[in-house]
Design a protein around this motif. Sequence first.
Motif, PDB file in Angstrom:
ATOM      1  N   UNK A  81      -1.467 -44.232 -23.305  1.00 56.95           N
ATOM      2  CA  UNK A  81      -1.649 -42.887 -23.596  1.00 56.95           C
ATOM      3  C   UNK A  81      -2.979 -43.047 -24.871  1.00 56.95           C
ATOM      4  N   UNK A  82      -2.574 -43.812 -25.551  1.00 65.99           N
ATOM      5  CA  UNK A  82      -3.902 -43.845 -26.536  1.00 65.99           C
ATOM      6  C   UNK A  82      -5.062 -44.041 -25.892  1.00 65.99           C
ATOM      7  N   UNK A  83      -5.266 -44.834 -25.117  1.00 71.52           N
ATOM      8  CA  UNK A  83      -6.365 -45.565 -24.555  1.00 71.52           C
ATOM      9  C   UNK A  83      -6.782 -44.224 -23.486  1.00 71.52           C
ATOM     10  N   UNK A  84      -5.713 -43.691 -22.751  1.00 69.87           N
ATOM     11  CA  UNK A  84      -6.006 -42.901 -21.862  1.00 69.87           C
ATOM     12  C   UNK A  84      -6.655 -41.355 -22.524  1.00 69.87           C
ATOM     13  N   UNK A  85      -6.059 -41.215 -23.663  1.00 69.19           N
ATOM     14  CA  UNK A  85      -6.573 -39.963 -24.247  1.00 69.19           C
ATOM     15  C   UNK A  85      -8.230 -40.024 -24.674  1.00 69.19           C
ATOM     16  N   UNK A  86      -8.489 -41.388 -25.084  1.00 68.65           N
ATOM     17  CA  UNK A  86     -10.032 -41.624 -25.287  1.00 68.65           C
ATOM     18  C   UNK A  86     -10.904 -41.458 -23.924  1.00 68.65           C
ATOM     19  N   UNK A  87     -10.097 -41.938 -22.858  1.00 64.55           N
ATOM     20  CA  UNK A  87     -10.910 -41.776 -21.537  1.00 64.55           C
ATOM     21  C   UNK A  87     -11.015 -40.471 -21.058  1.00 64.55           C
ATOM     22  N   UNK A  88      -9.942 -39.652 -21.494  1.00 62.71           N
ATOM     23  CA  UNK A  88     -10.097 -38.092 -21.136  1.00 62.71           C
ATOM     24  C   UNK A  88     -11.115 -37.581 -21.860  1.00 62.71           C
ATOM     25  N   UNK A  89     -11.212 -37.680 -23.280  1.00 67.18           N
ATOM     26  CA  UNK A  89     -12.212 -36.873 -24.125  1.00 67.18           C
ATOM     27  C   UNK A  89     -13.648 -37.544 -23.610  1.00 67.18           C
ATOM     28  N   UNK A  90     -13.788 -38.623 -23.529  1.00 69.87           N
ATOM     29  CA  UNK A  90     -15.117 -39.329 -23.374  1.00 69.87           C
ATOM     30  C   UNK A  90     -15.725 -38.815 -21.923  1.00 69.87           C
ATOM     31  N   UNK A  91     -14.765 -38.873 -21.039  1.00 74.82           N
ATOM     32  CA  UNK A  91     -15.250 -38.584 -19.575  1.00 74.82           C
ATOM     33  C   UNK A  91     -15.581 -37.101 -19.342  1.00 74.82           C
ATOM     34  N   UNK A  92     -14.653 -36.210 -19.874  1.00 74.47           N
ATOM     35  CA  UNK A  92     -14.573 -34.739 -19.611  1.00 74.47           C
ATOM     36  C   UNK A  92     -15.463 -33.787 -20.322  1.00 74.47           C
ATOM     37  N   UNK A  93     -15.578 -33.991 -21.691  1.00 82.53           N
ATOM     38  CA  UNK A  93     -16.286 -33.105 -22.523  1.00 82.53           C
ATOM     39  C   UNK A  93     -17.952 -33.414 -22.281  1.00 82.53           C
ATOM     40  N   UNK A  94     -18.109 -34.677 -22.369  1.00 80.49           N
ATOM     41  CA  UNK A  94     -19.686 -34.970 -22.232  1.00 80.49           C
ATOM     42  C   UNK A  94     -20.279 -34.577 -20.851  1.00 80.49           C
ATOM     43  N   UNK A  95     -19.542 -34.553 -19.983  1.00 89.29           N
ATOM     44  CA  UNK A  95     -19.982 -34.421 -18.689  1.00 89.29           C
ATOM     45  C   UNK A  95     -19.962 -33.058 -18.379  1.00 89.29           C
ATOM     46  N   UNK A  96     -19.196 -32.173 -18.908  1.00 86.28           N
ATOM     47  CA  UNK A  96     -19.141 -30.749 -18.942  1.00 86.28           C
ATOM     48  C   UNK A  96     -20.341 -30.121 -19.813  1.00 86.28           C
ATOM     49  N   UNK A  97     -20.964 -30.851 -20.937  1.00 87.94           N
ATOM     50  CA  UNK A  97     -21.951 -30.229 -21.733  1.00 87.94           C
ATOM     51  C   UNK A  97     -23.066 -30.599 -20.692  1.00 87.94           C
ATOM     52  N   UNK A  98     -23.166 -31.591 -20.303  1.00 91.85           N
ATOM     53  CA  UNK A  98     -24.393 -31.992 -19.614  1.00 91.85           C
ATOM     54  C   UNK A  98     -24.585 -31.157 -18.277  1.00 91.85           C
TER      55      UNK A  98
END
Length: 542
Positions: free
Chosen positions: A287-304
């Motif tokens: 879940x530690x790694x998964x949290x980073x995966x969520x944050x990096x994947x979702x917020x950057x793509x939503x902003x673009x």
Amino acid sequence: MSSSVTLLLLVGGIVAILARLLSIGKRPKNYPPGPPTLPLIGNIHQMPTRDAHLQFEKWAREYGPVYSLILGTKTLVVLSSDEAVKDLLDKKSGIYSDRQDMYIGQTLCSGGLRFLMMEYGPKWRGFRKMVHGLLNISTAKSYVPYQVLENKQMLYEMLNQPDRFLENIRRYSNALTTTMVYGWRTPTYEDEKLKQLFEGFNEFAALNQTGTAALIDFFPWLRALPDFMLPAQKKAKELHKHEKGLYLGHWLKAKDEWKKGIIQPCFCVGMAEAQKTDSFSDDQAAYMAGTLLEAGSDTTSSTLYAFVQAMLLFPDIQKRAQREIDKVVGTDRMPTMDDEPNLQYIRACMKETLRWMPTTILGAVPHAVTQDDTYKGYLIPKGAGVLNNVWAIHMDPKRSPNPRVFDPERYMDDFLSFADSAANPNASKRDNFTFGAGRRICQGMHVAERSLFLGMSRMLWAFDIDPKFDAQGNKILPDPDKLTQGFVCMPEEFVANIRPRSKERAALVVKEWEEAQKECLDPVTKQWLQVPANLKTALKGL
């Protein structure tokens, strides 16, 4: 003891219980102001089921920049000004960095493991230190080769699949994140695990904004009811089962490659080393790694994605940005990070996108205060949730005149990075509040800044973004106020006509991607043949 005394004690006990019950839902006089309450439920009946950001902004206009909501047995203090966020979440971060108990989000959906919702304490600080090693400013600069390669594939896919630009953007952000976290990239959007990530996180975000989730959080005794009476509980447990399977599979694969000595330098290398001494479980590591995966994947793509919408709705801005790129970069190459100091209008577009369409629209997850505090004469009680009302701050007309107009001119004199701006002692000068505040601030902002700059500048170098037309010849334009629901949001899906600005630029997009594949990727697996030397050095200590 006489019967009359017994009766008096019984009546007194009943009165005391009733008084206690009637006090639930009532706002104490020394709390920050807020909307009128009802006994027991407080303001729960007024909590919106859709577009919560609009109601929270409306309450800010009515009750001021610091107001409170009484939600059953809990209190939520809402900060709707840059000054209040700076004064409390930043300056008093030592007592404003905790989380409230989130039964649906953390206990059921996440098995108590999600870093985003973890209570403030030694465990959280230990994991935060590991994340800092992956995402600090020095290491973040080393990821540029990863970002450039994924960007080249995104442009190539936009050239050949222009109607799938959302999928192309999502693959770009996800592949970069999996490479940094696990040591492998996602070469195609058709990857089932990529789809599961985005679909699962959307469900997670939406579920945690339901009225049922709030009721279970605010009235803990409801947790004893069976699942058939509370479908949200059942859904949360099912979501955790699938999500844990995804994250644990990723982590165990990375851990196995680490044991075999074949893993590329990444965050999981450092976490595997740390697990030997700190003895945290595989579930926690997953879940530690998964949290980073969520944050990096979702917020950057939503902003673009929001940036594409802004260029569609404000064509004059798009043309001005393209003129700046053409003047600085020319036509025979794409922008690089070396061009950033000379592309101030692009940097302004980047900052304006985060202001105009903040993905963490209500600050993602509220902070919580660990002891009683006072602010501007009001009591903020121990245990209260403290919400960073990002939308209201960004839409404050005193701070940003005509706030729903996309206007990069607001930032033409702002030469600070996201991190330096967040640290500015003058709260009114901070560029945006999307990345949070205090000790809970998003540590990925250094990486995000480079991903966004490369994504935005290269998209506009290569493509024109224009409306499509319906059967009657009318432009099909999205409504910028129609957003997805949940604590992380983005514009509702829309269509756009994305086409190359010239044959020469299209040819260069193809050439750059073909050469990058030959130089960097295995022809079969499409994984990195060799990590760039500077990146290997930067990640060696993780």
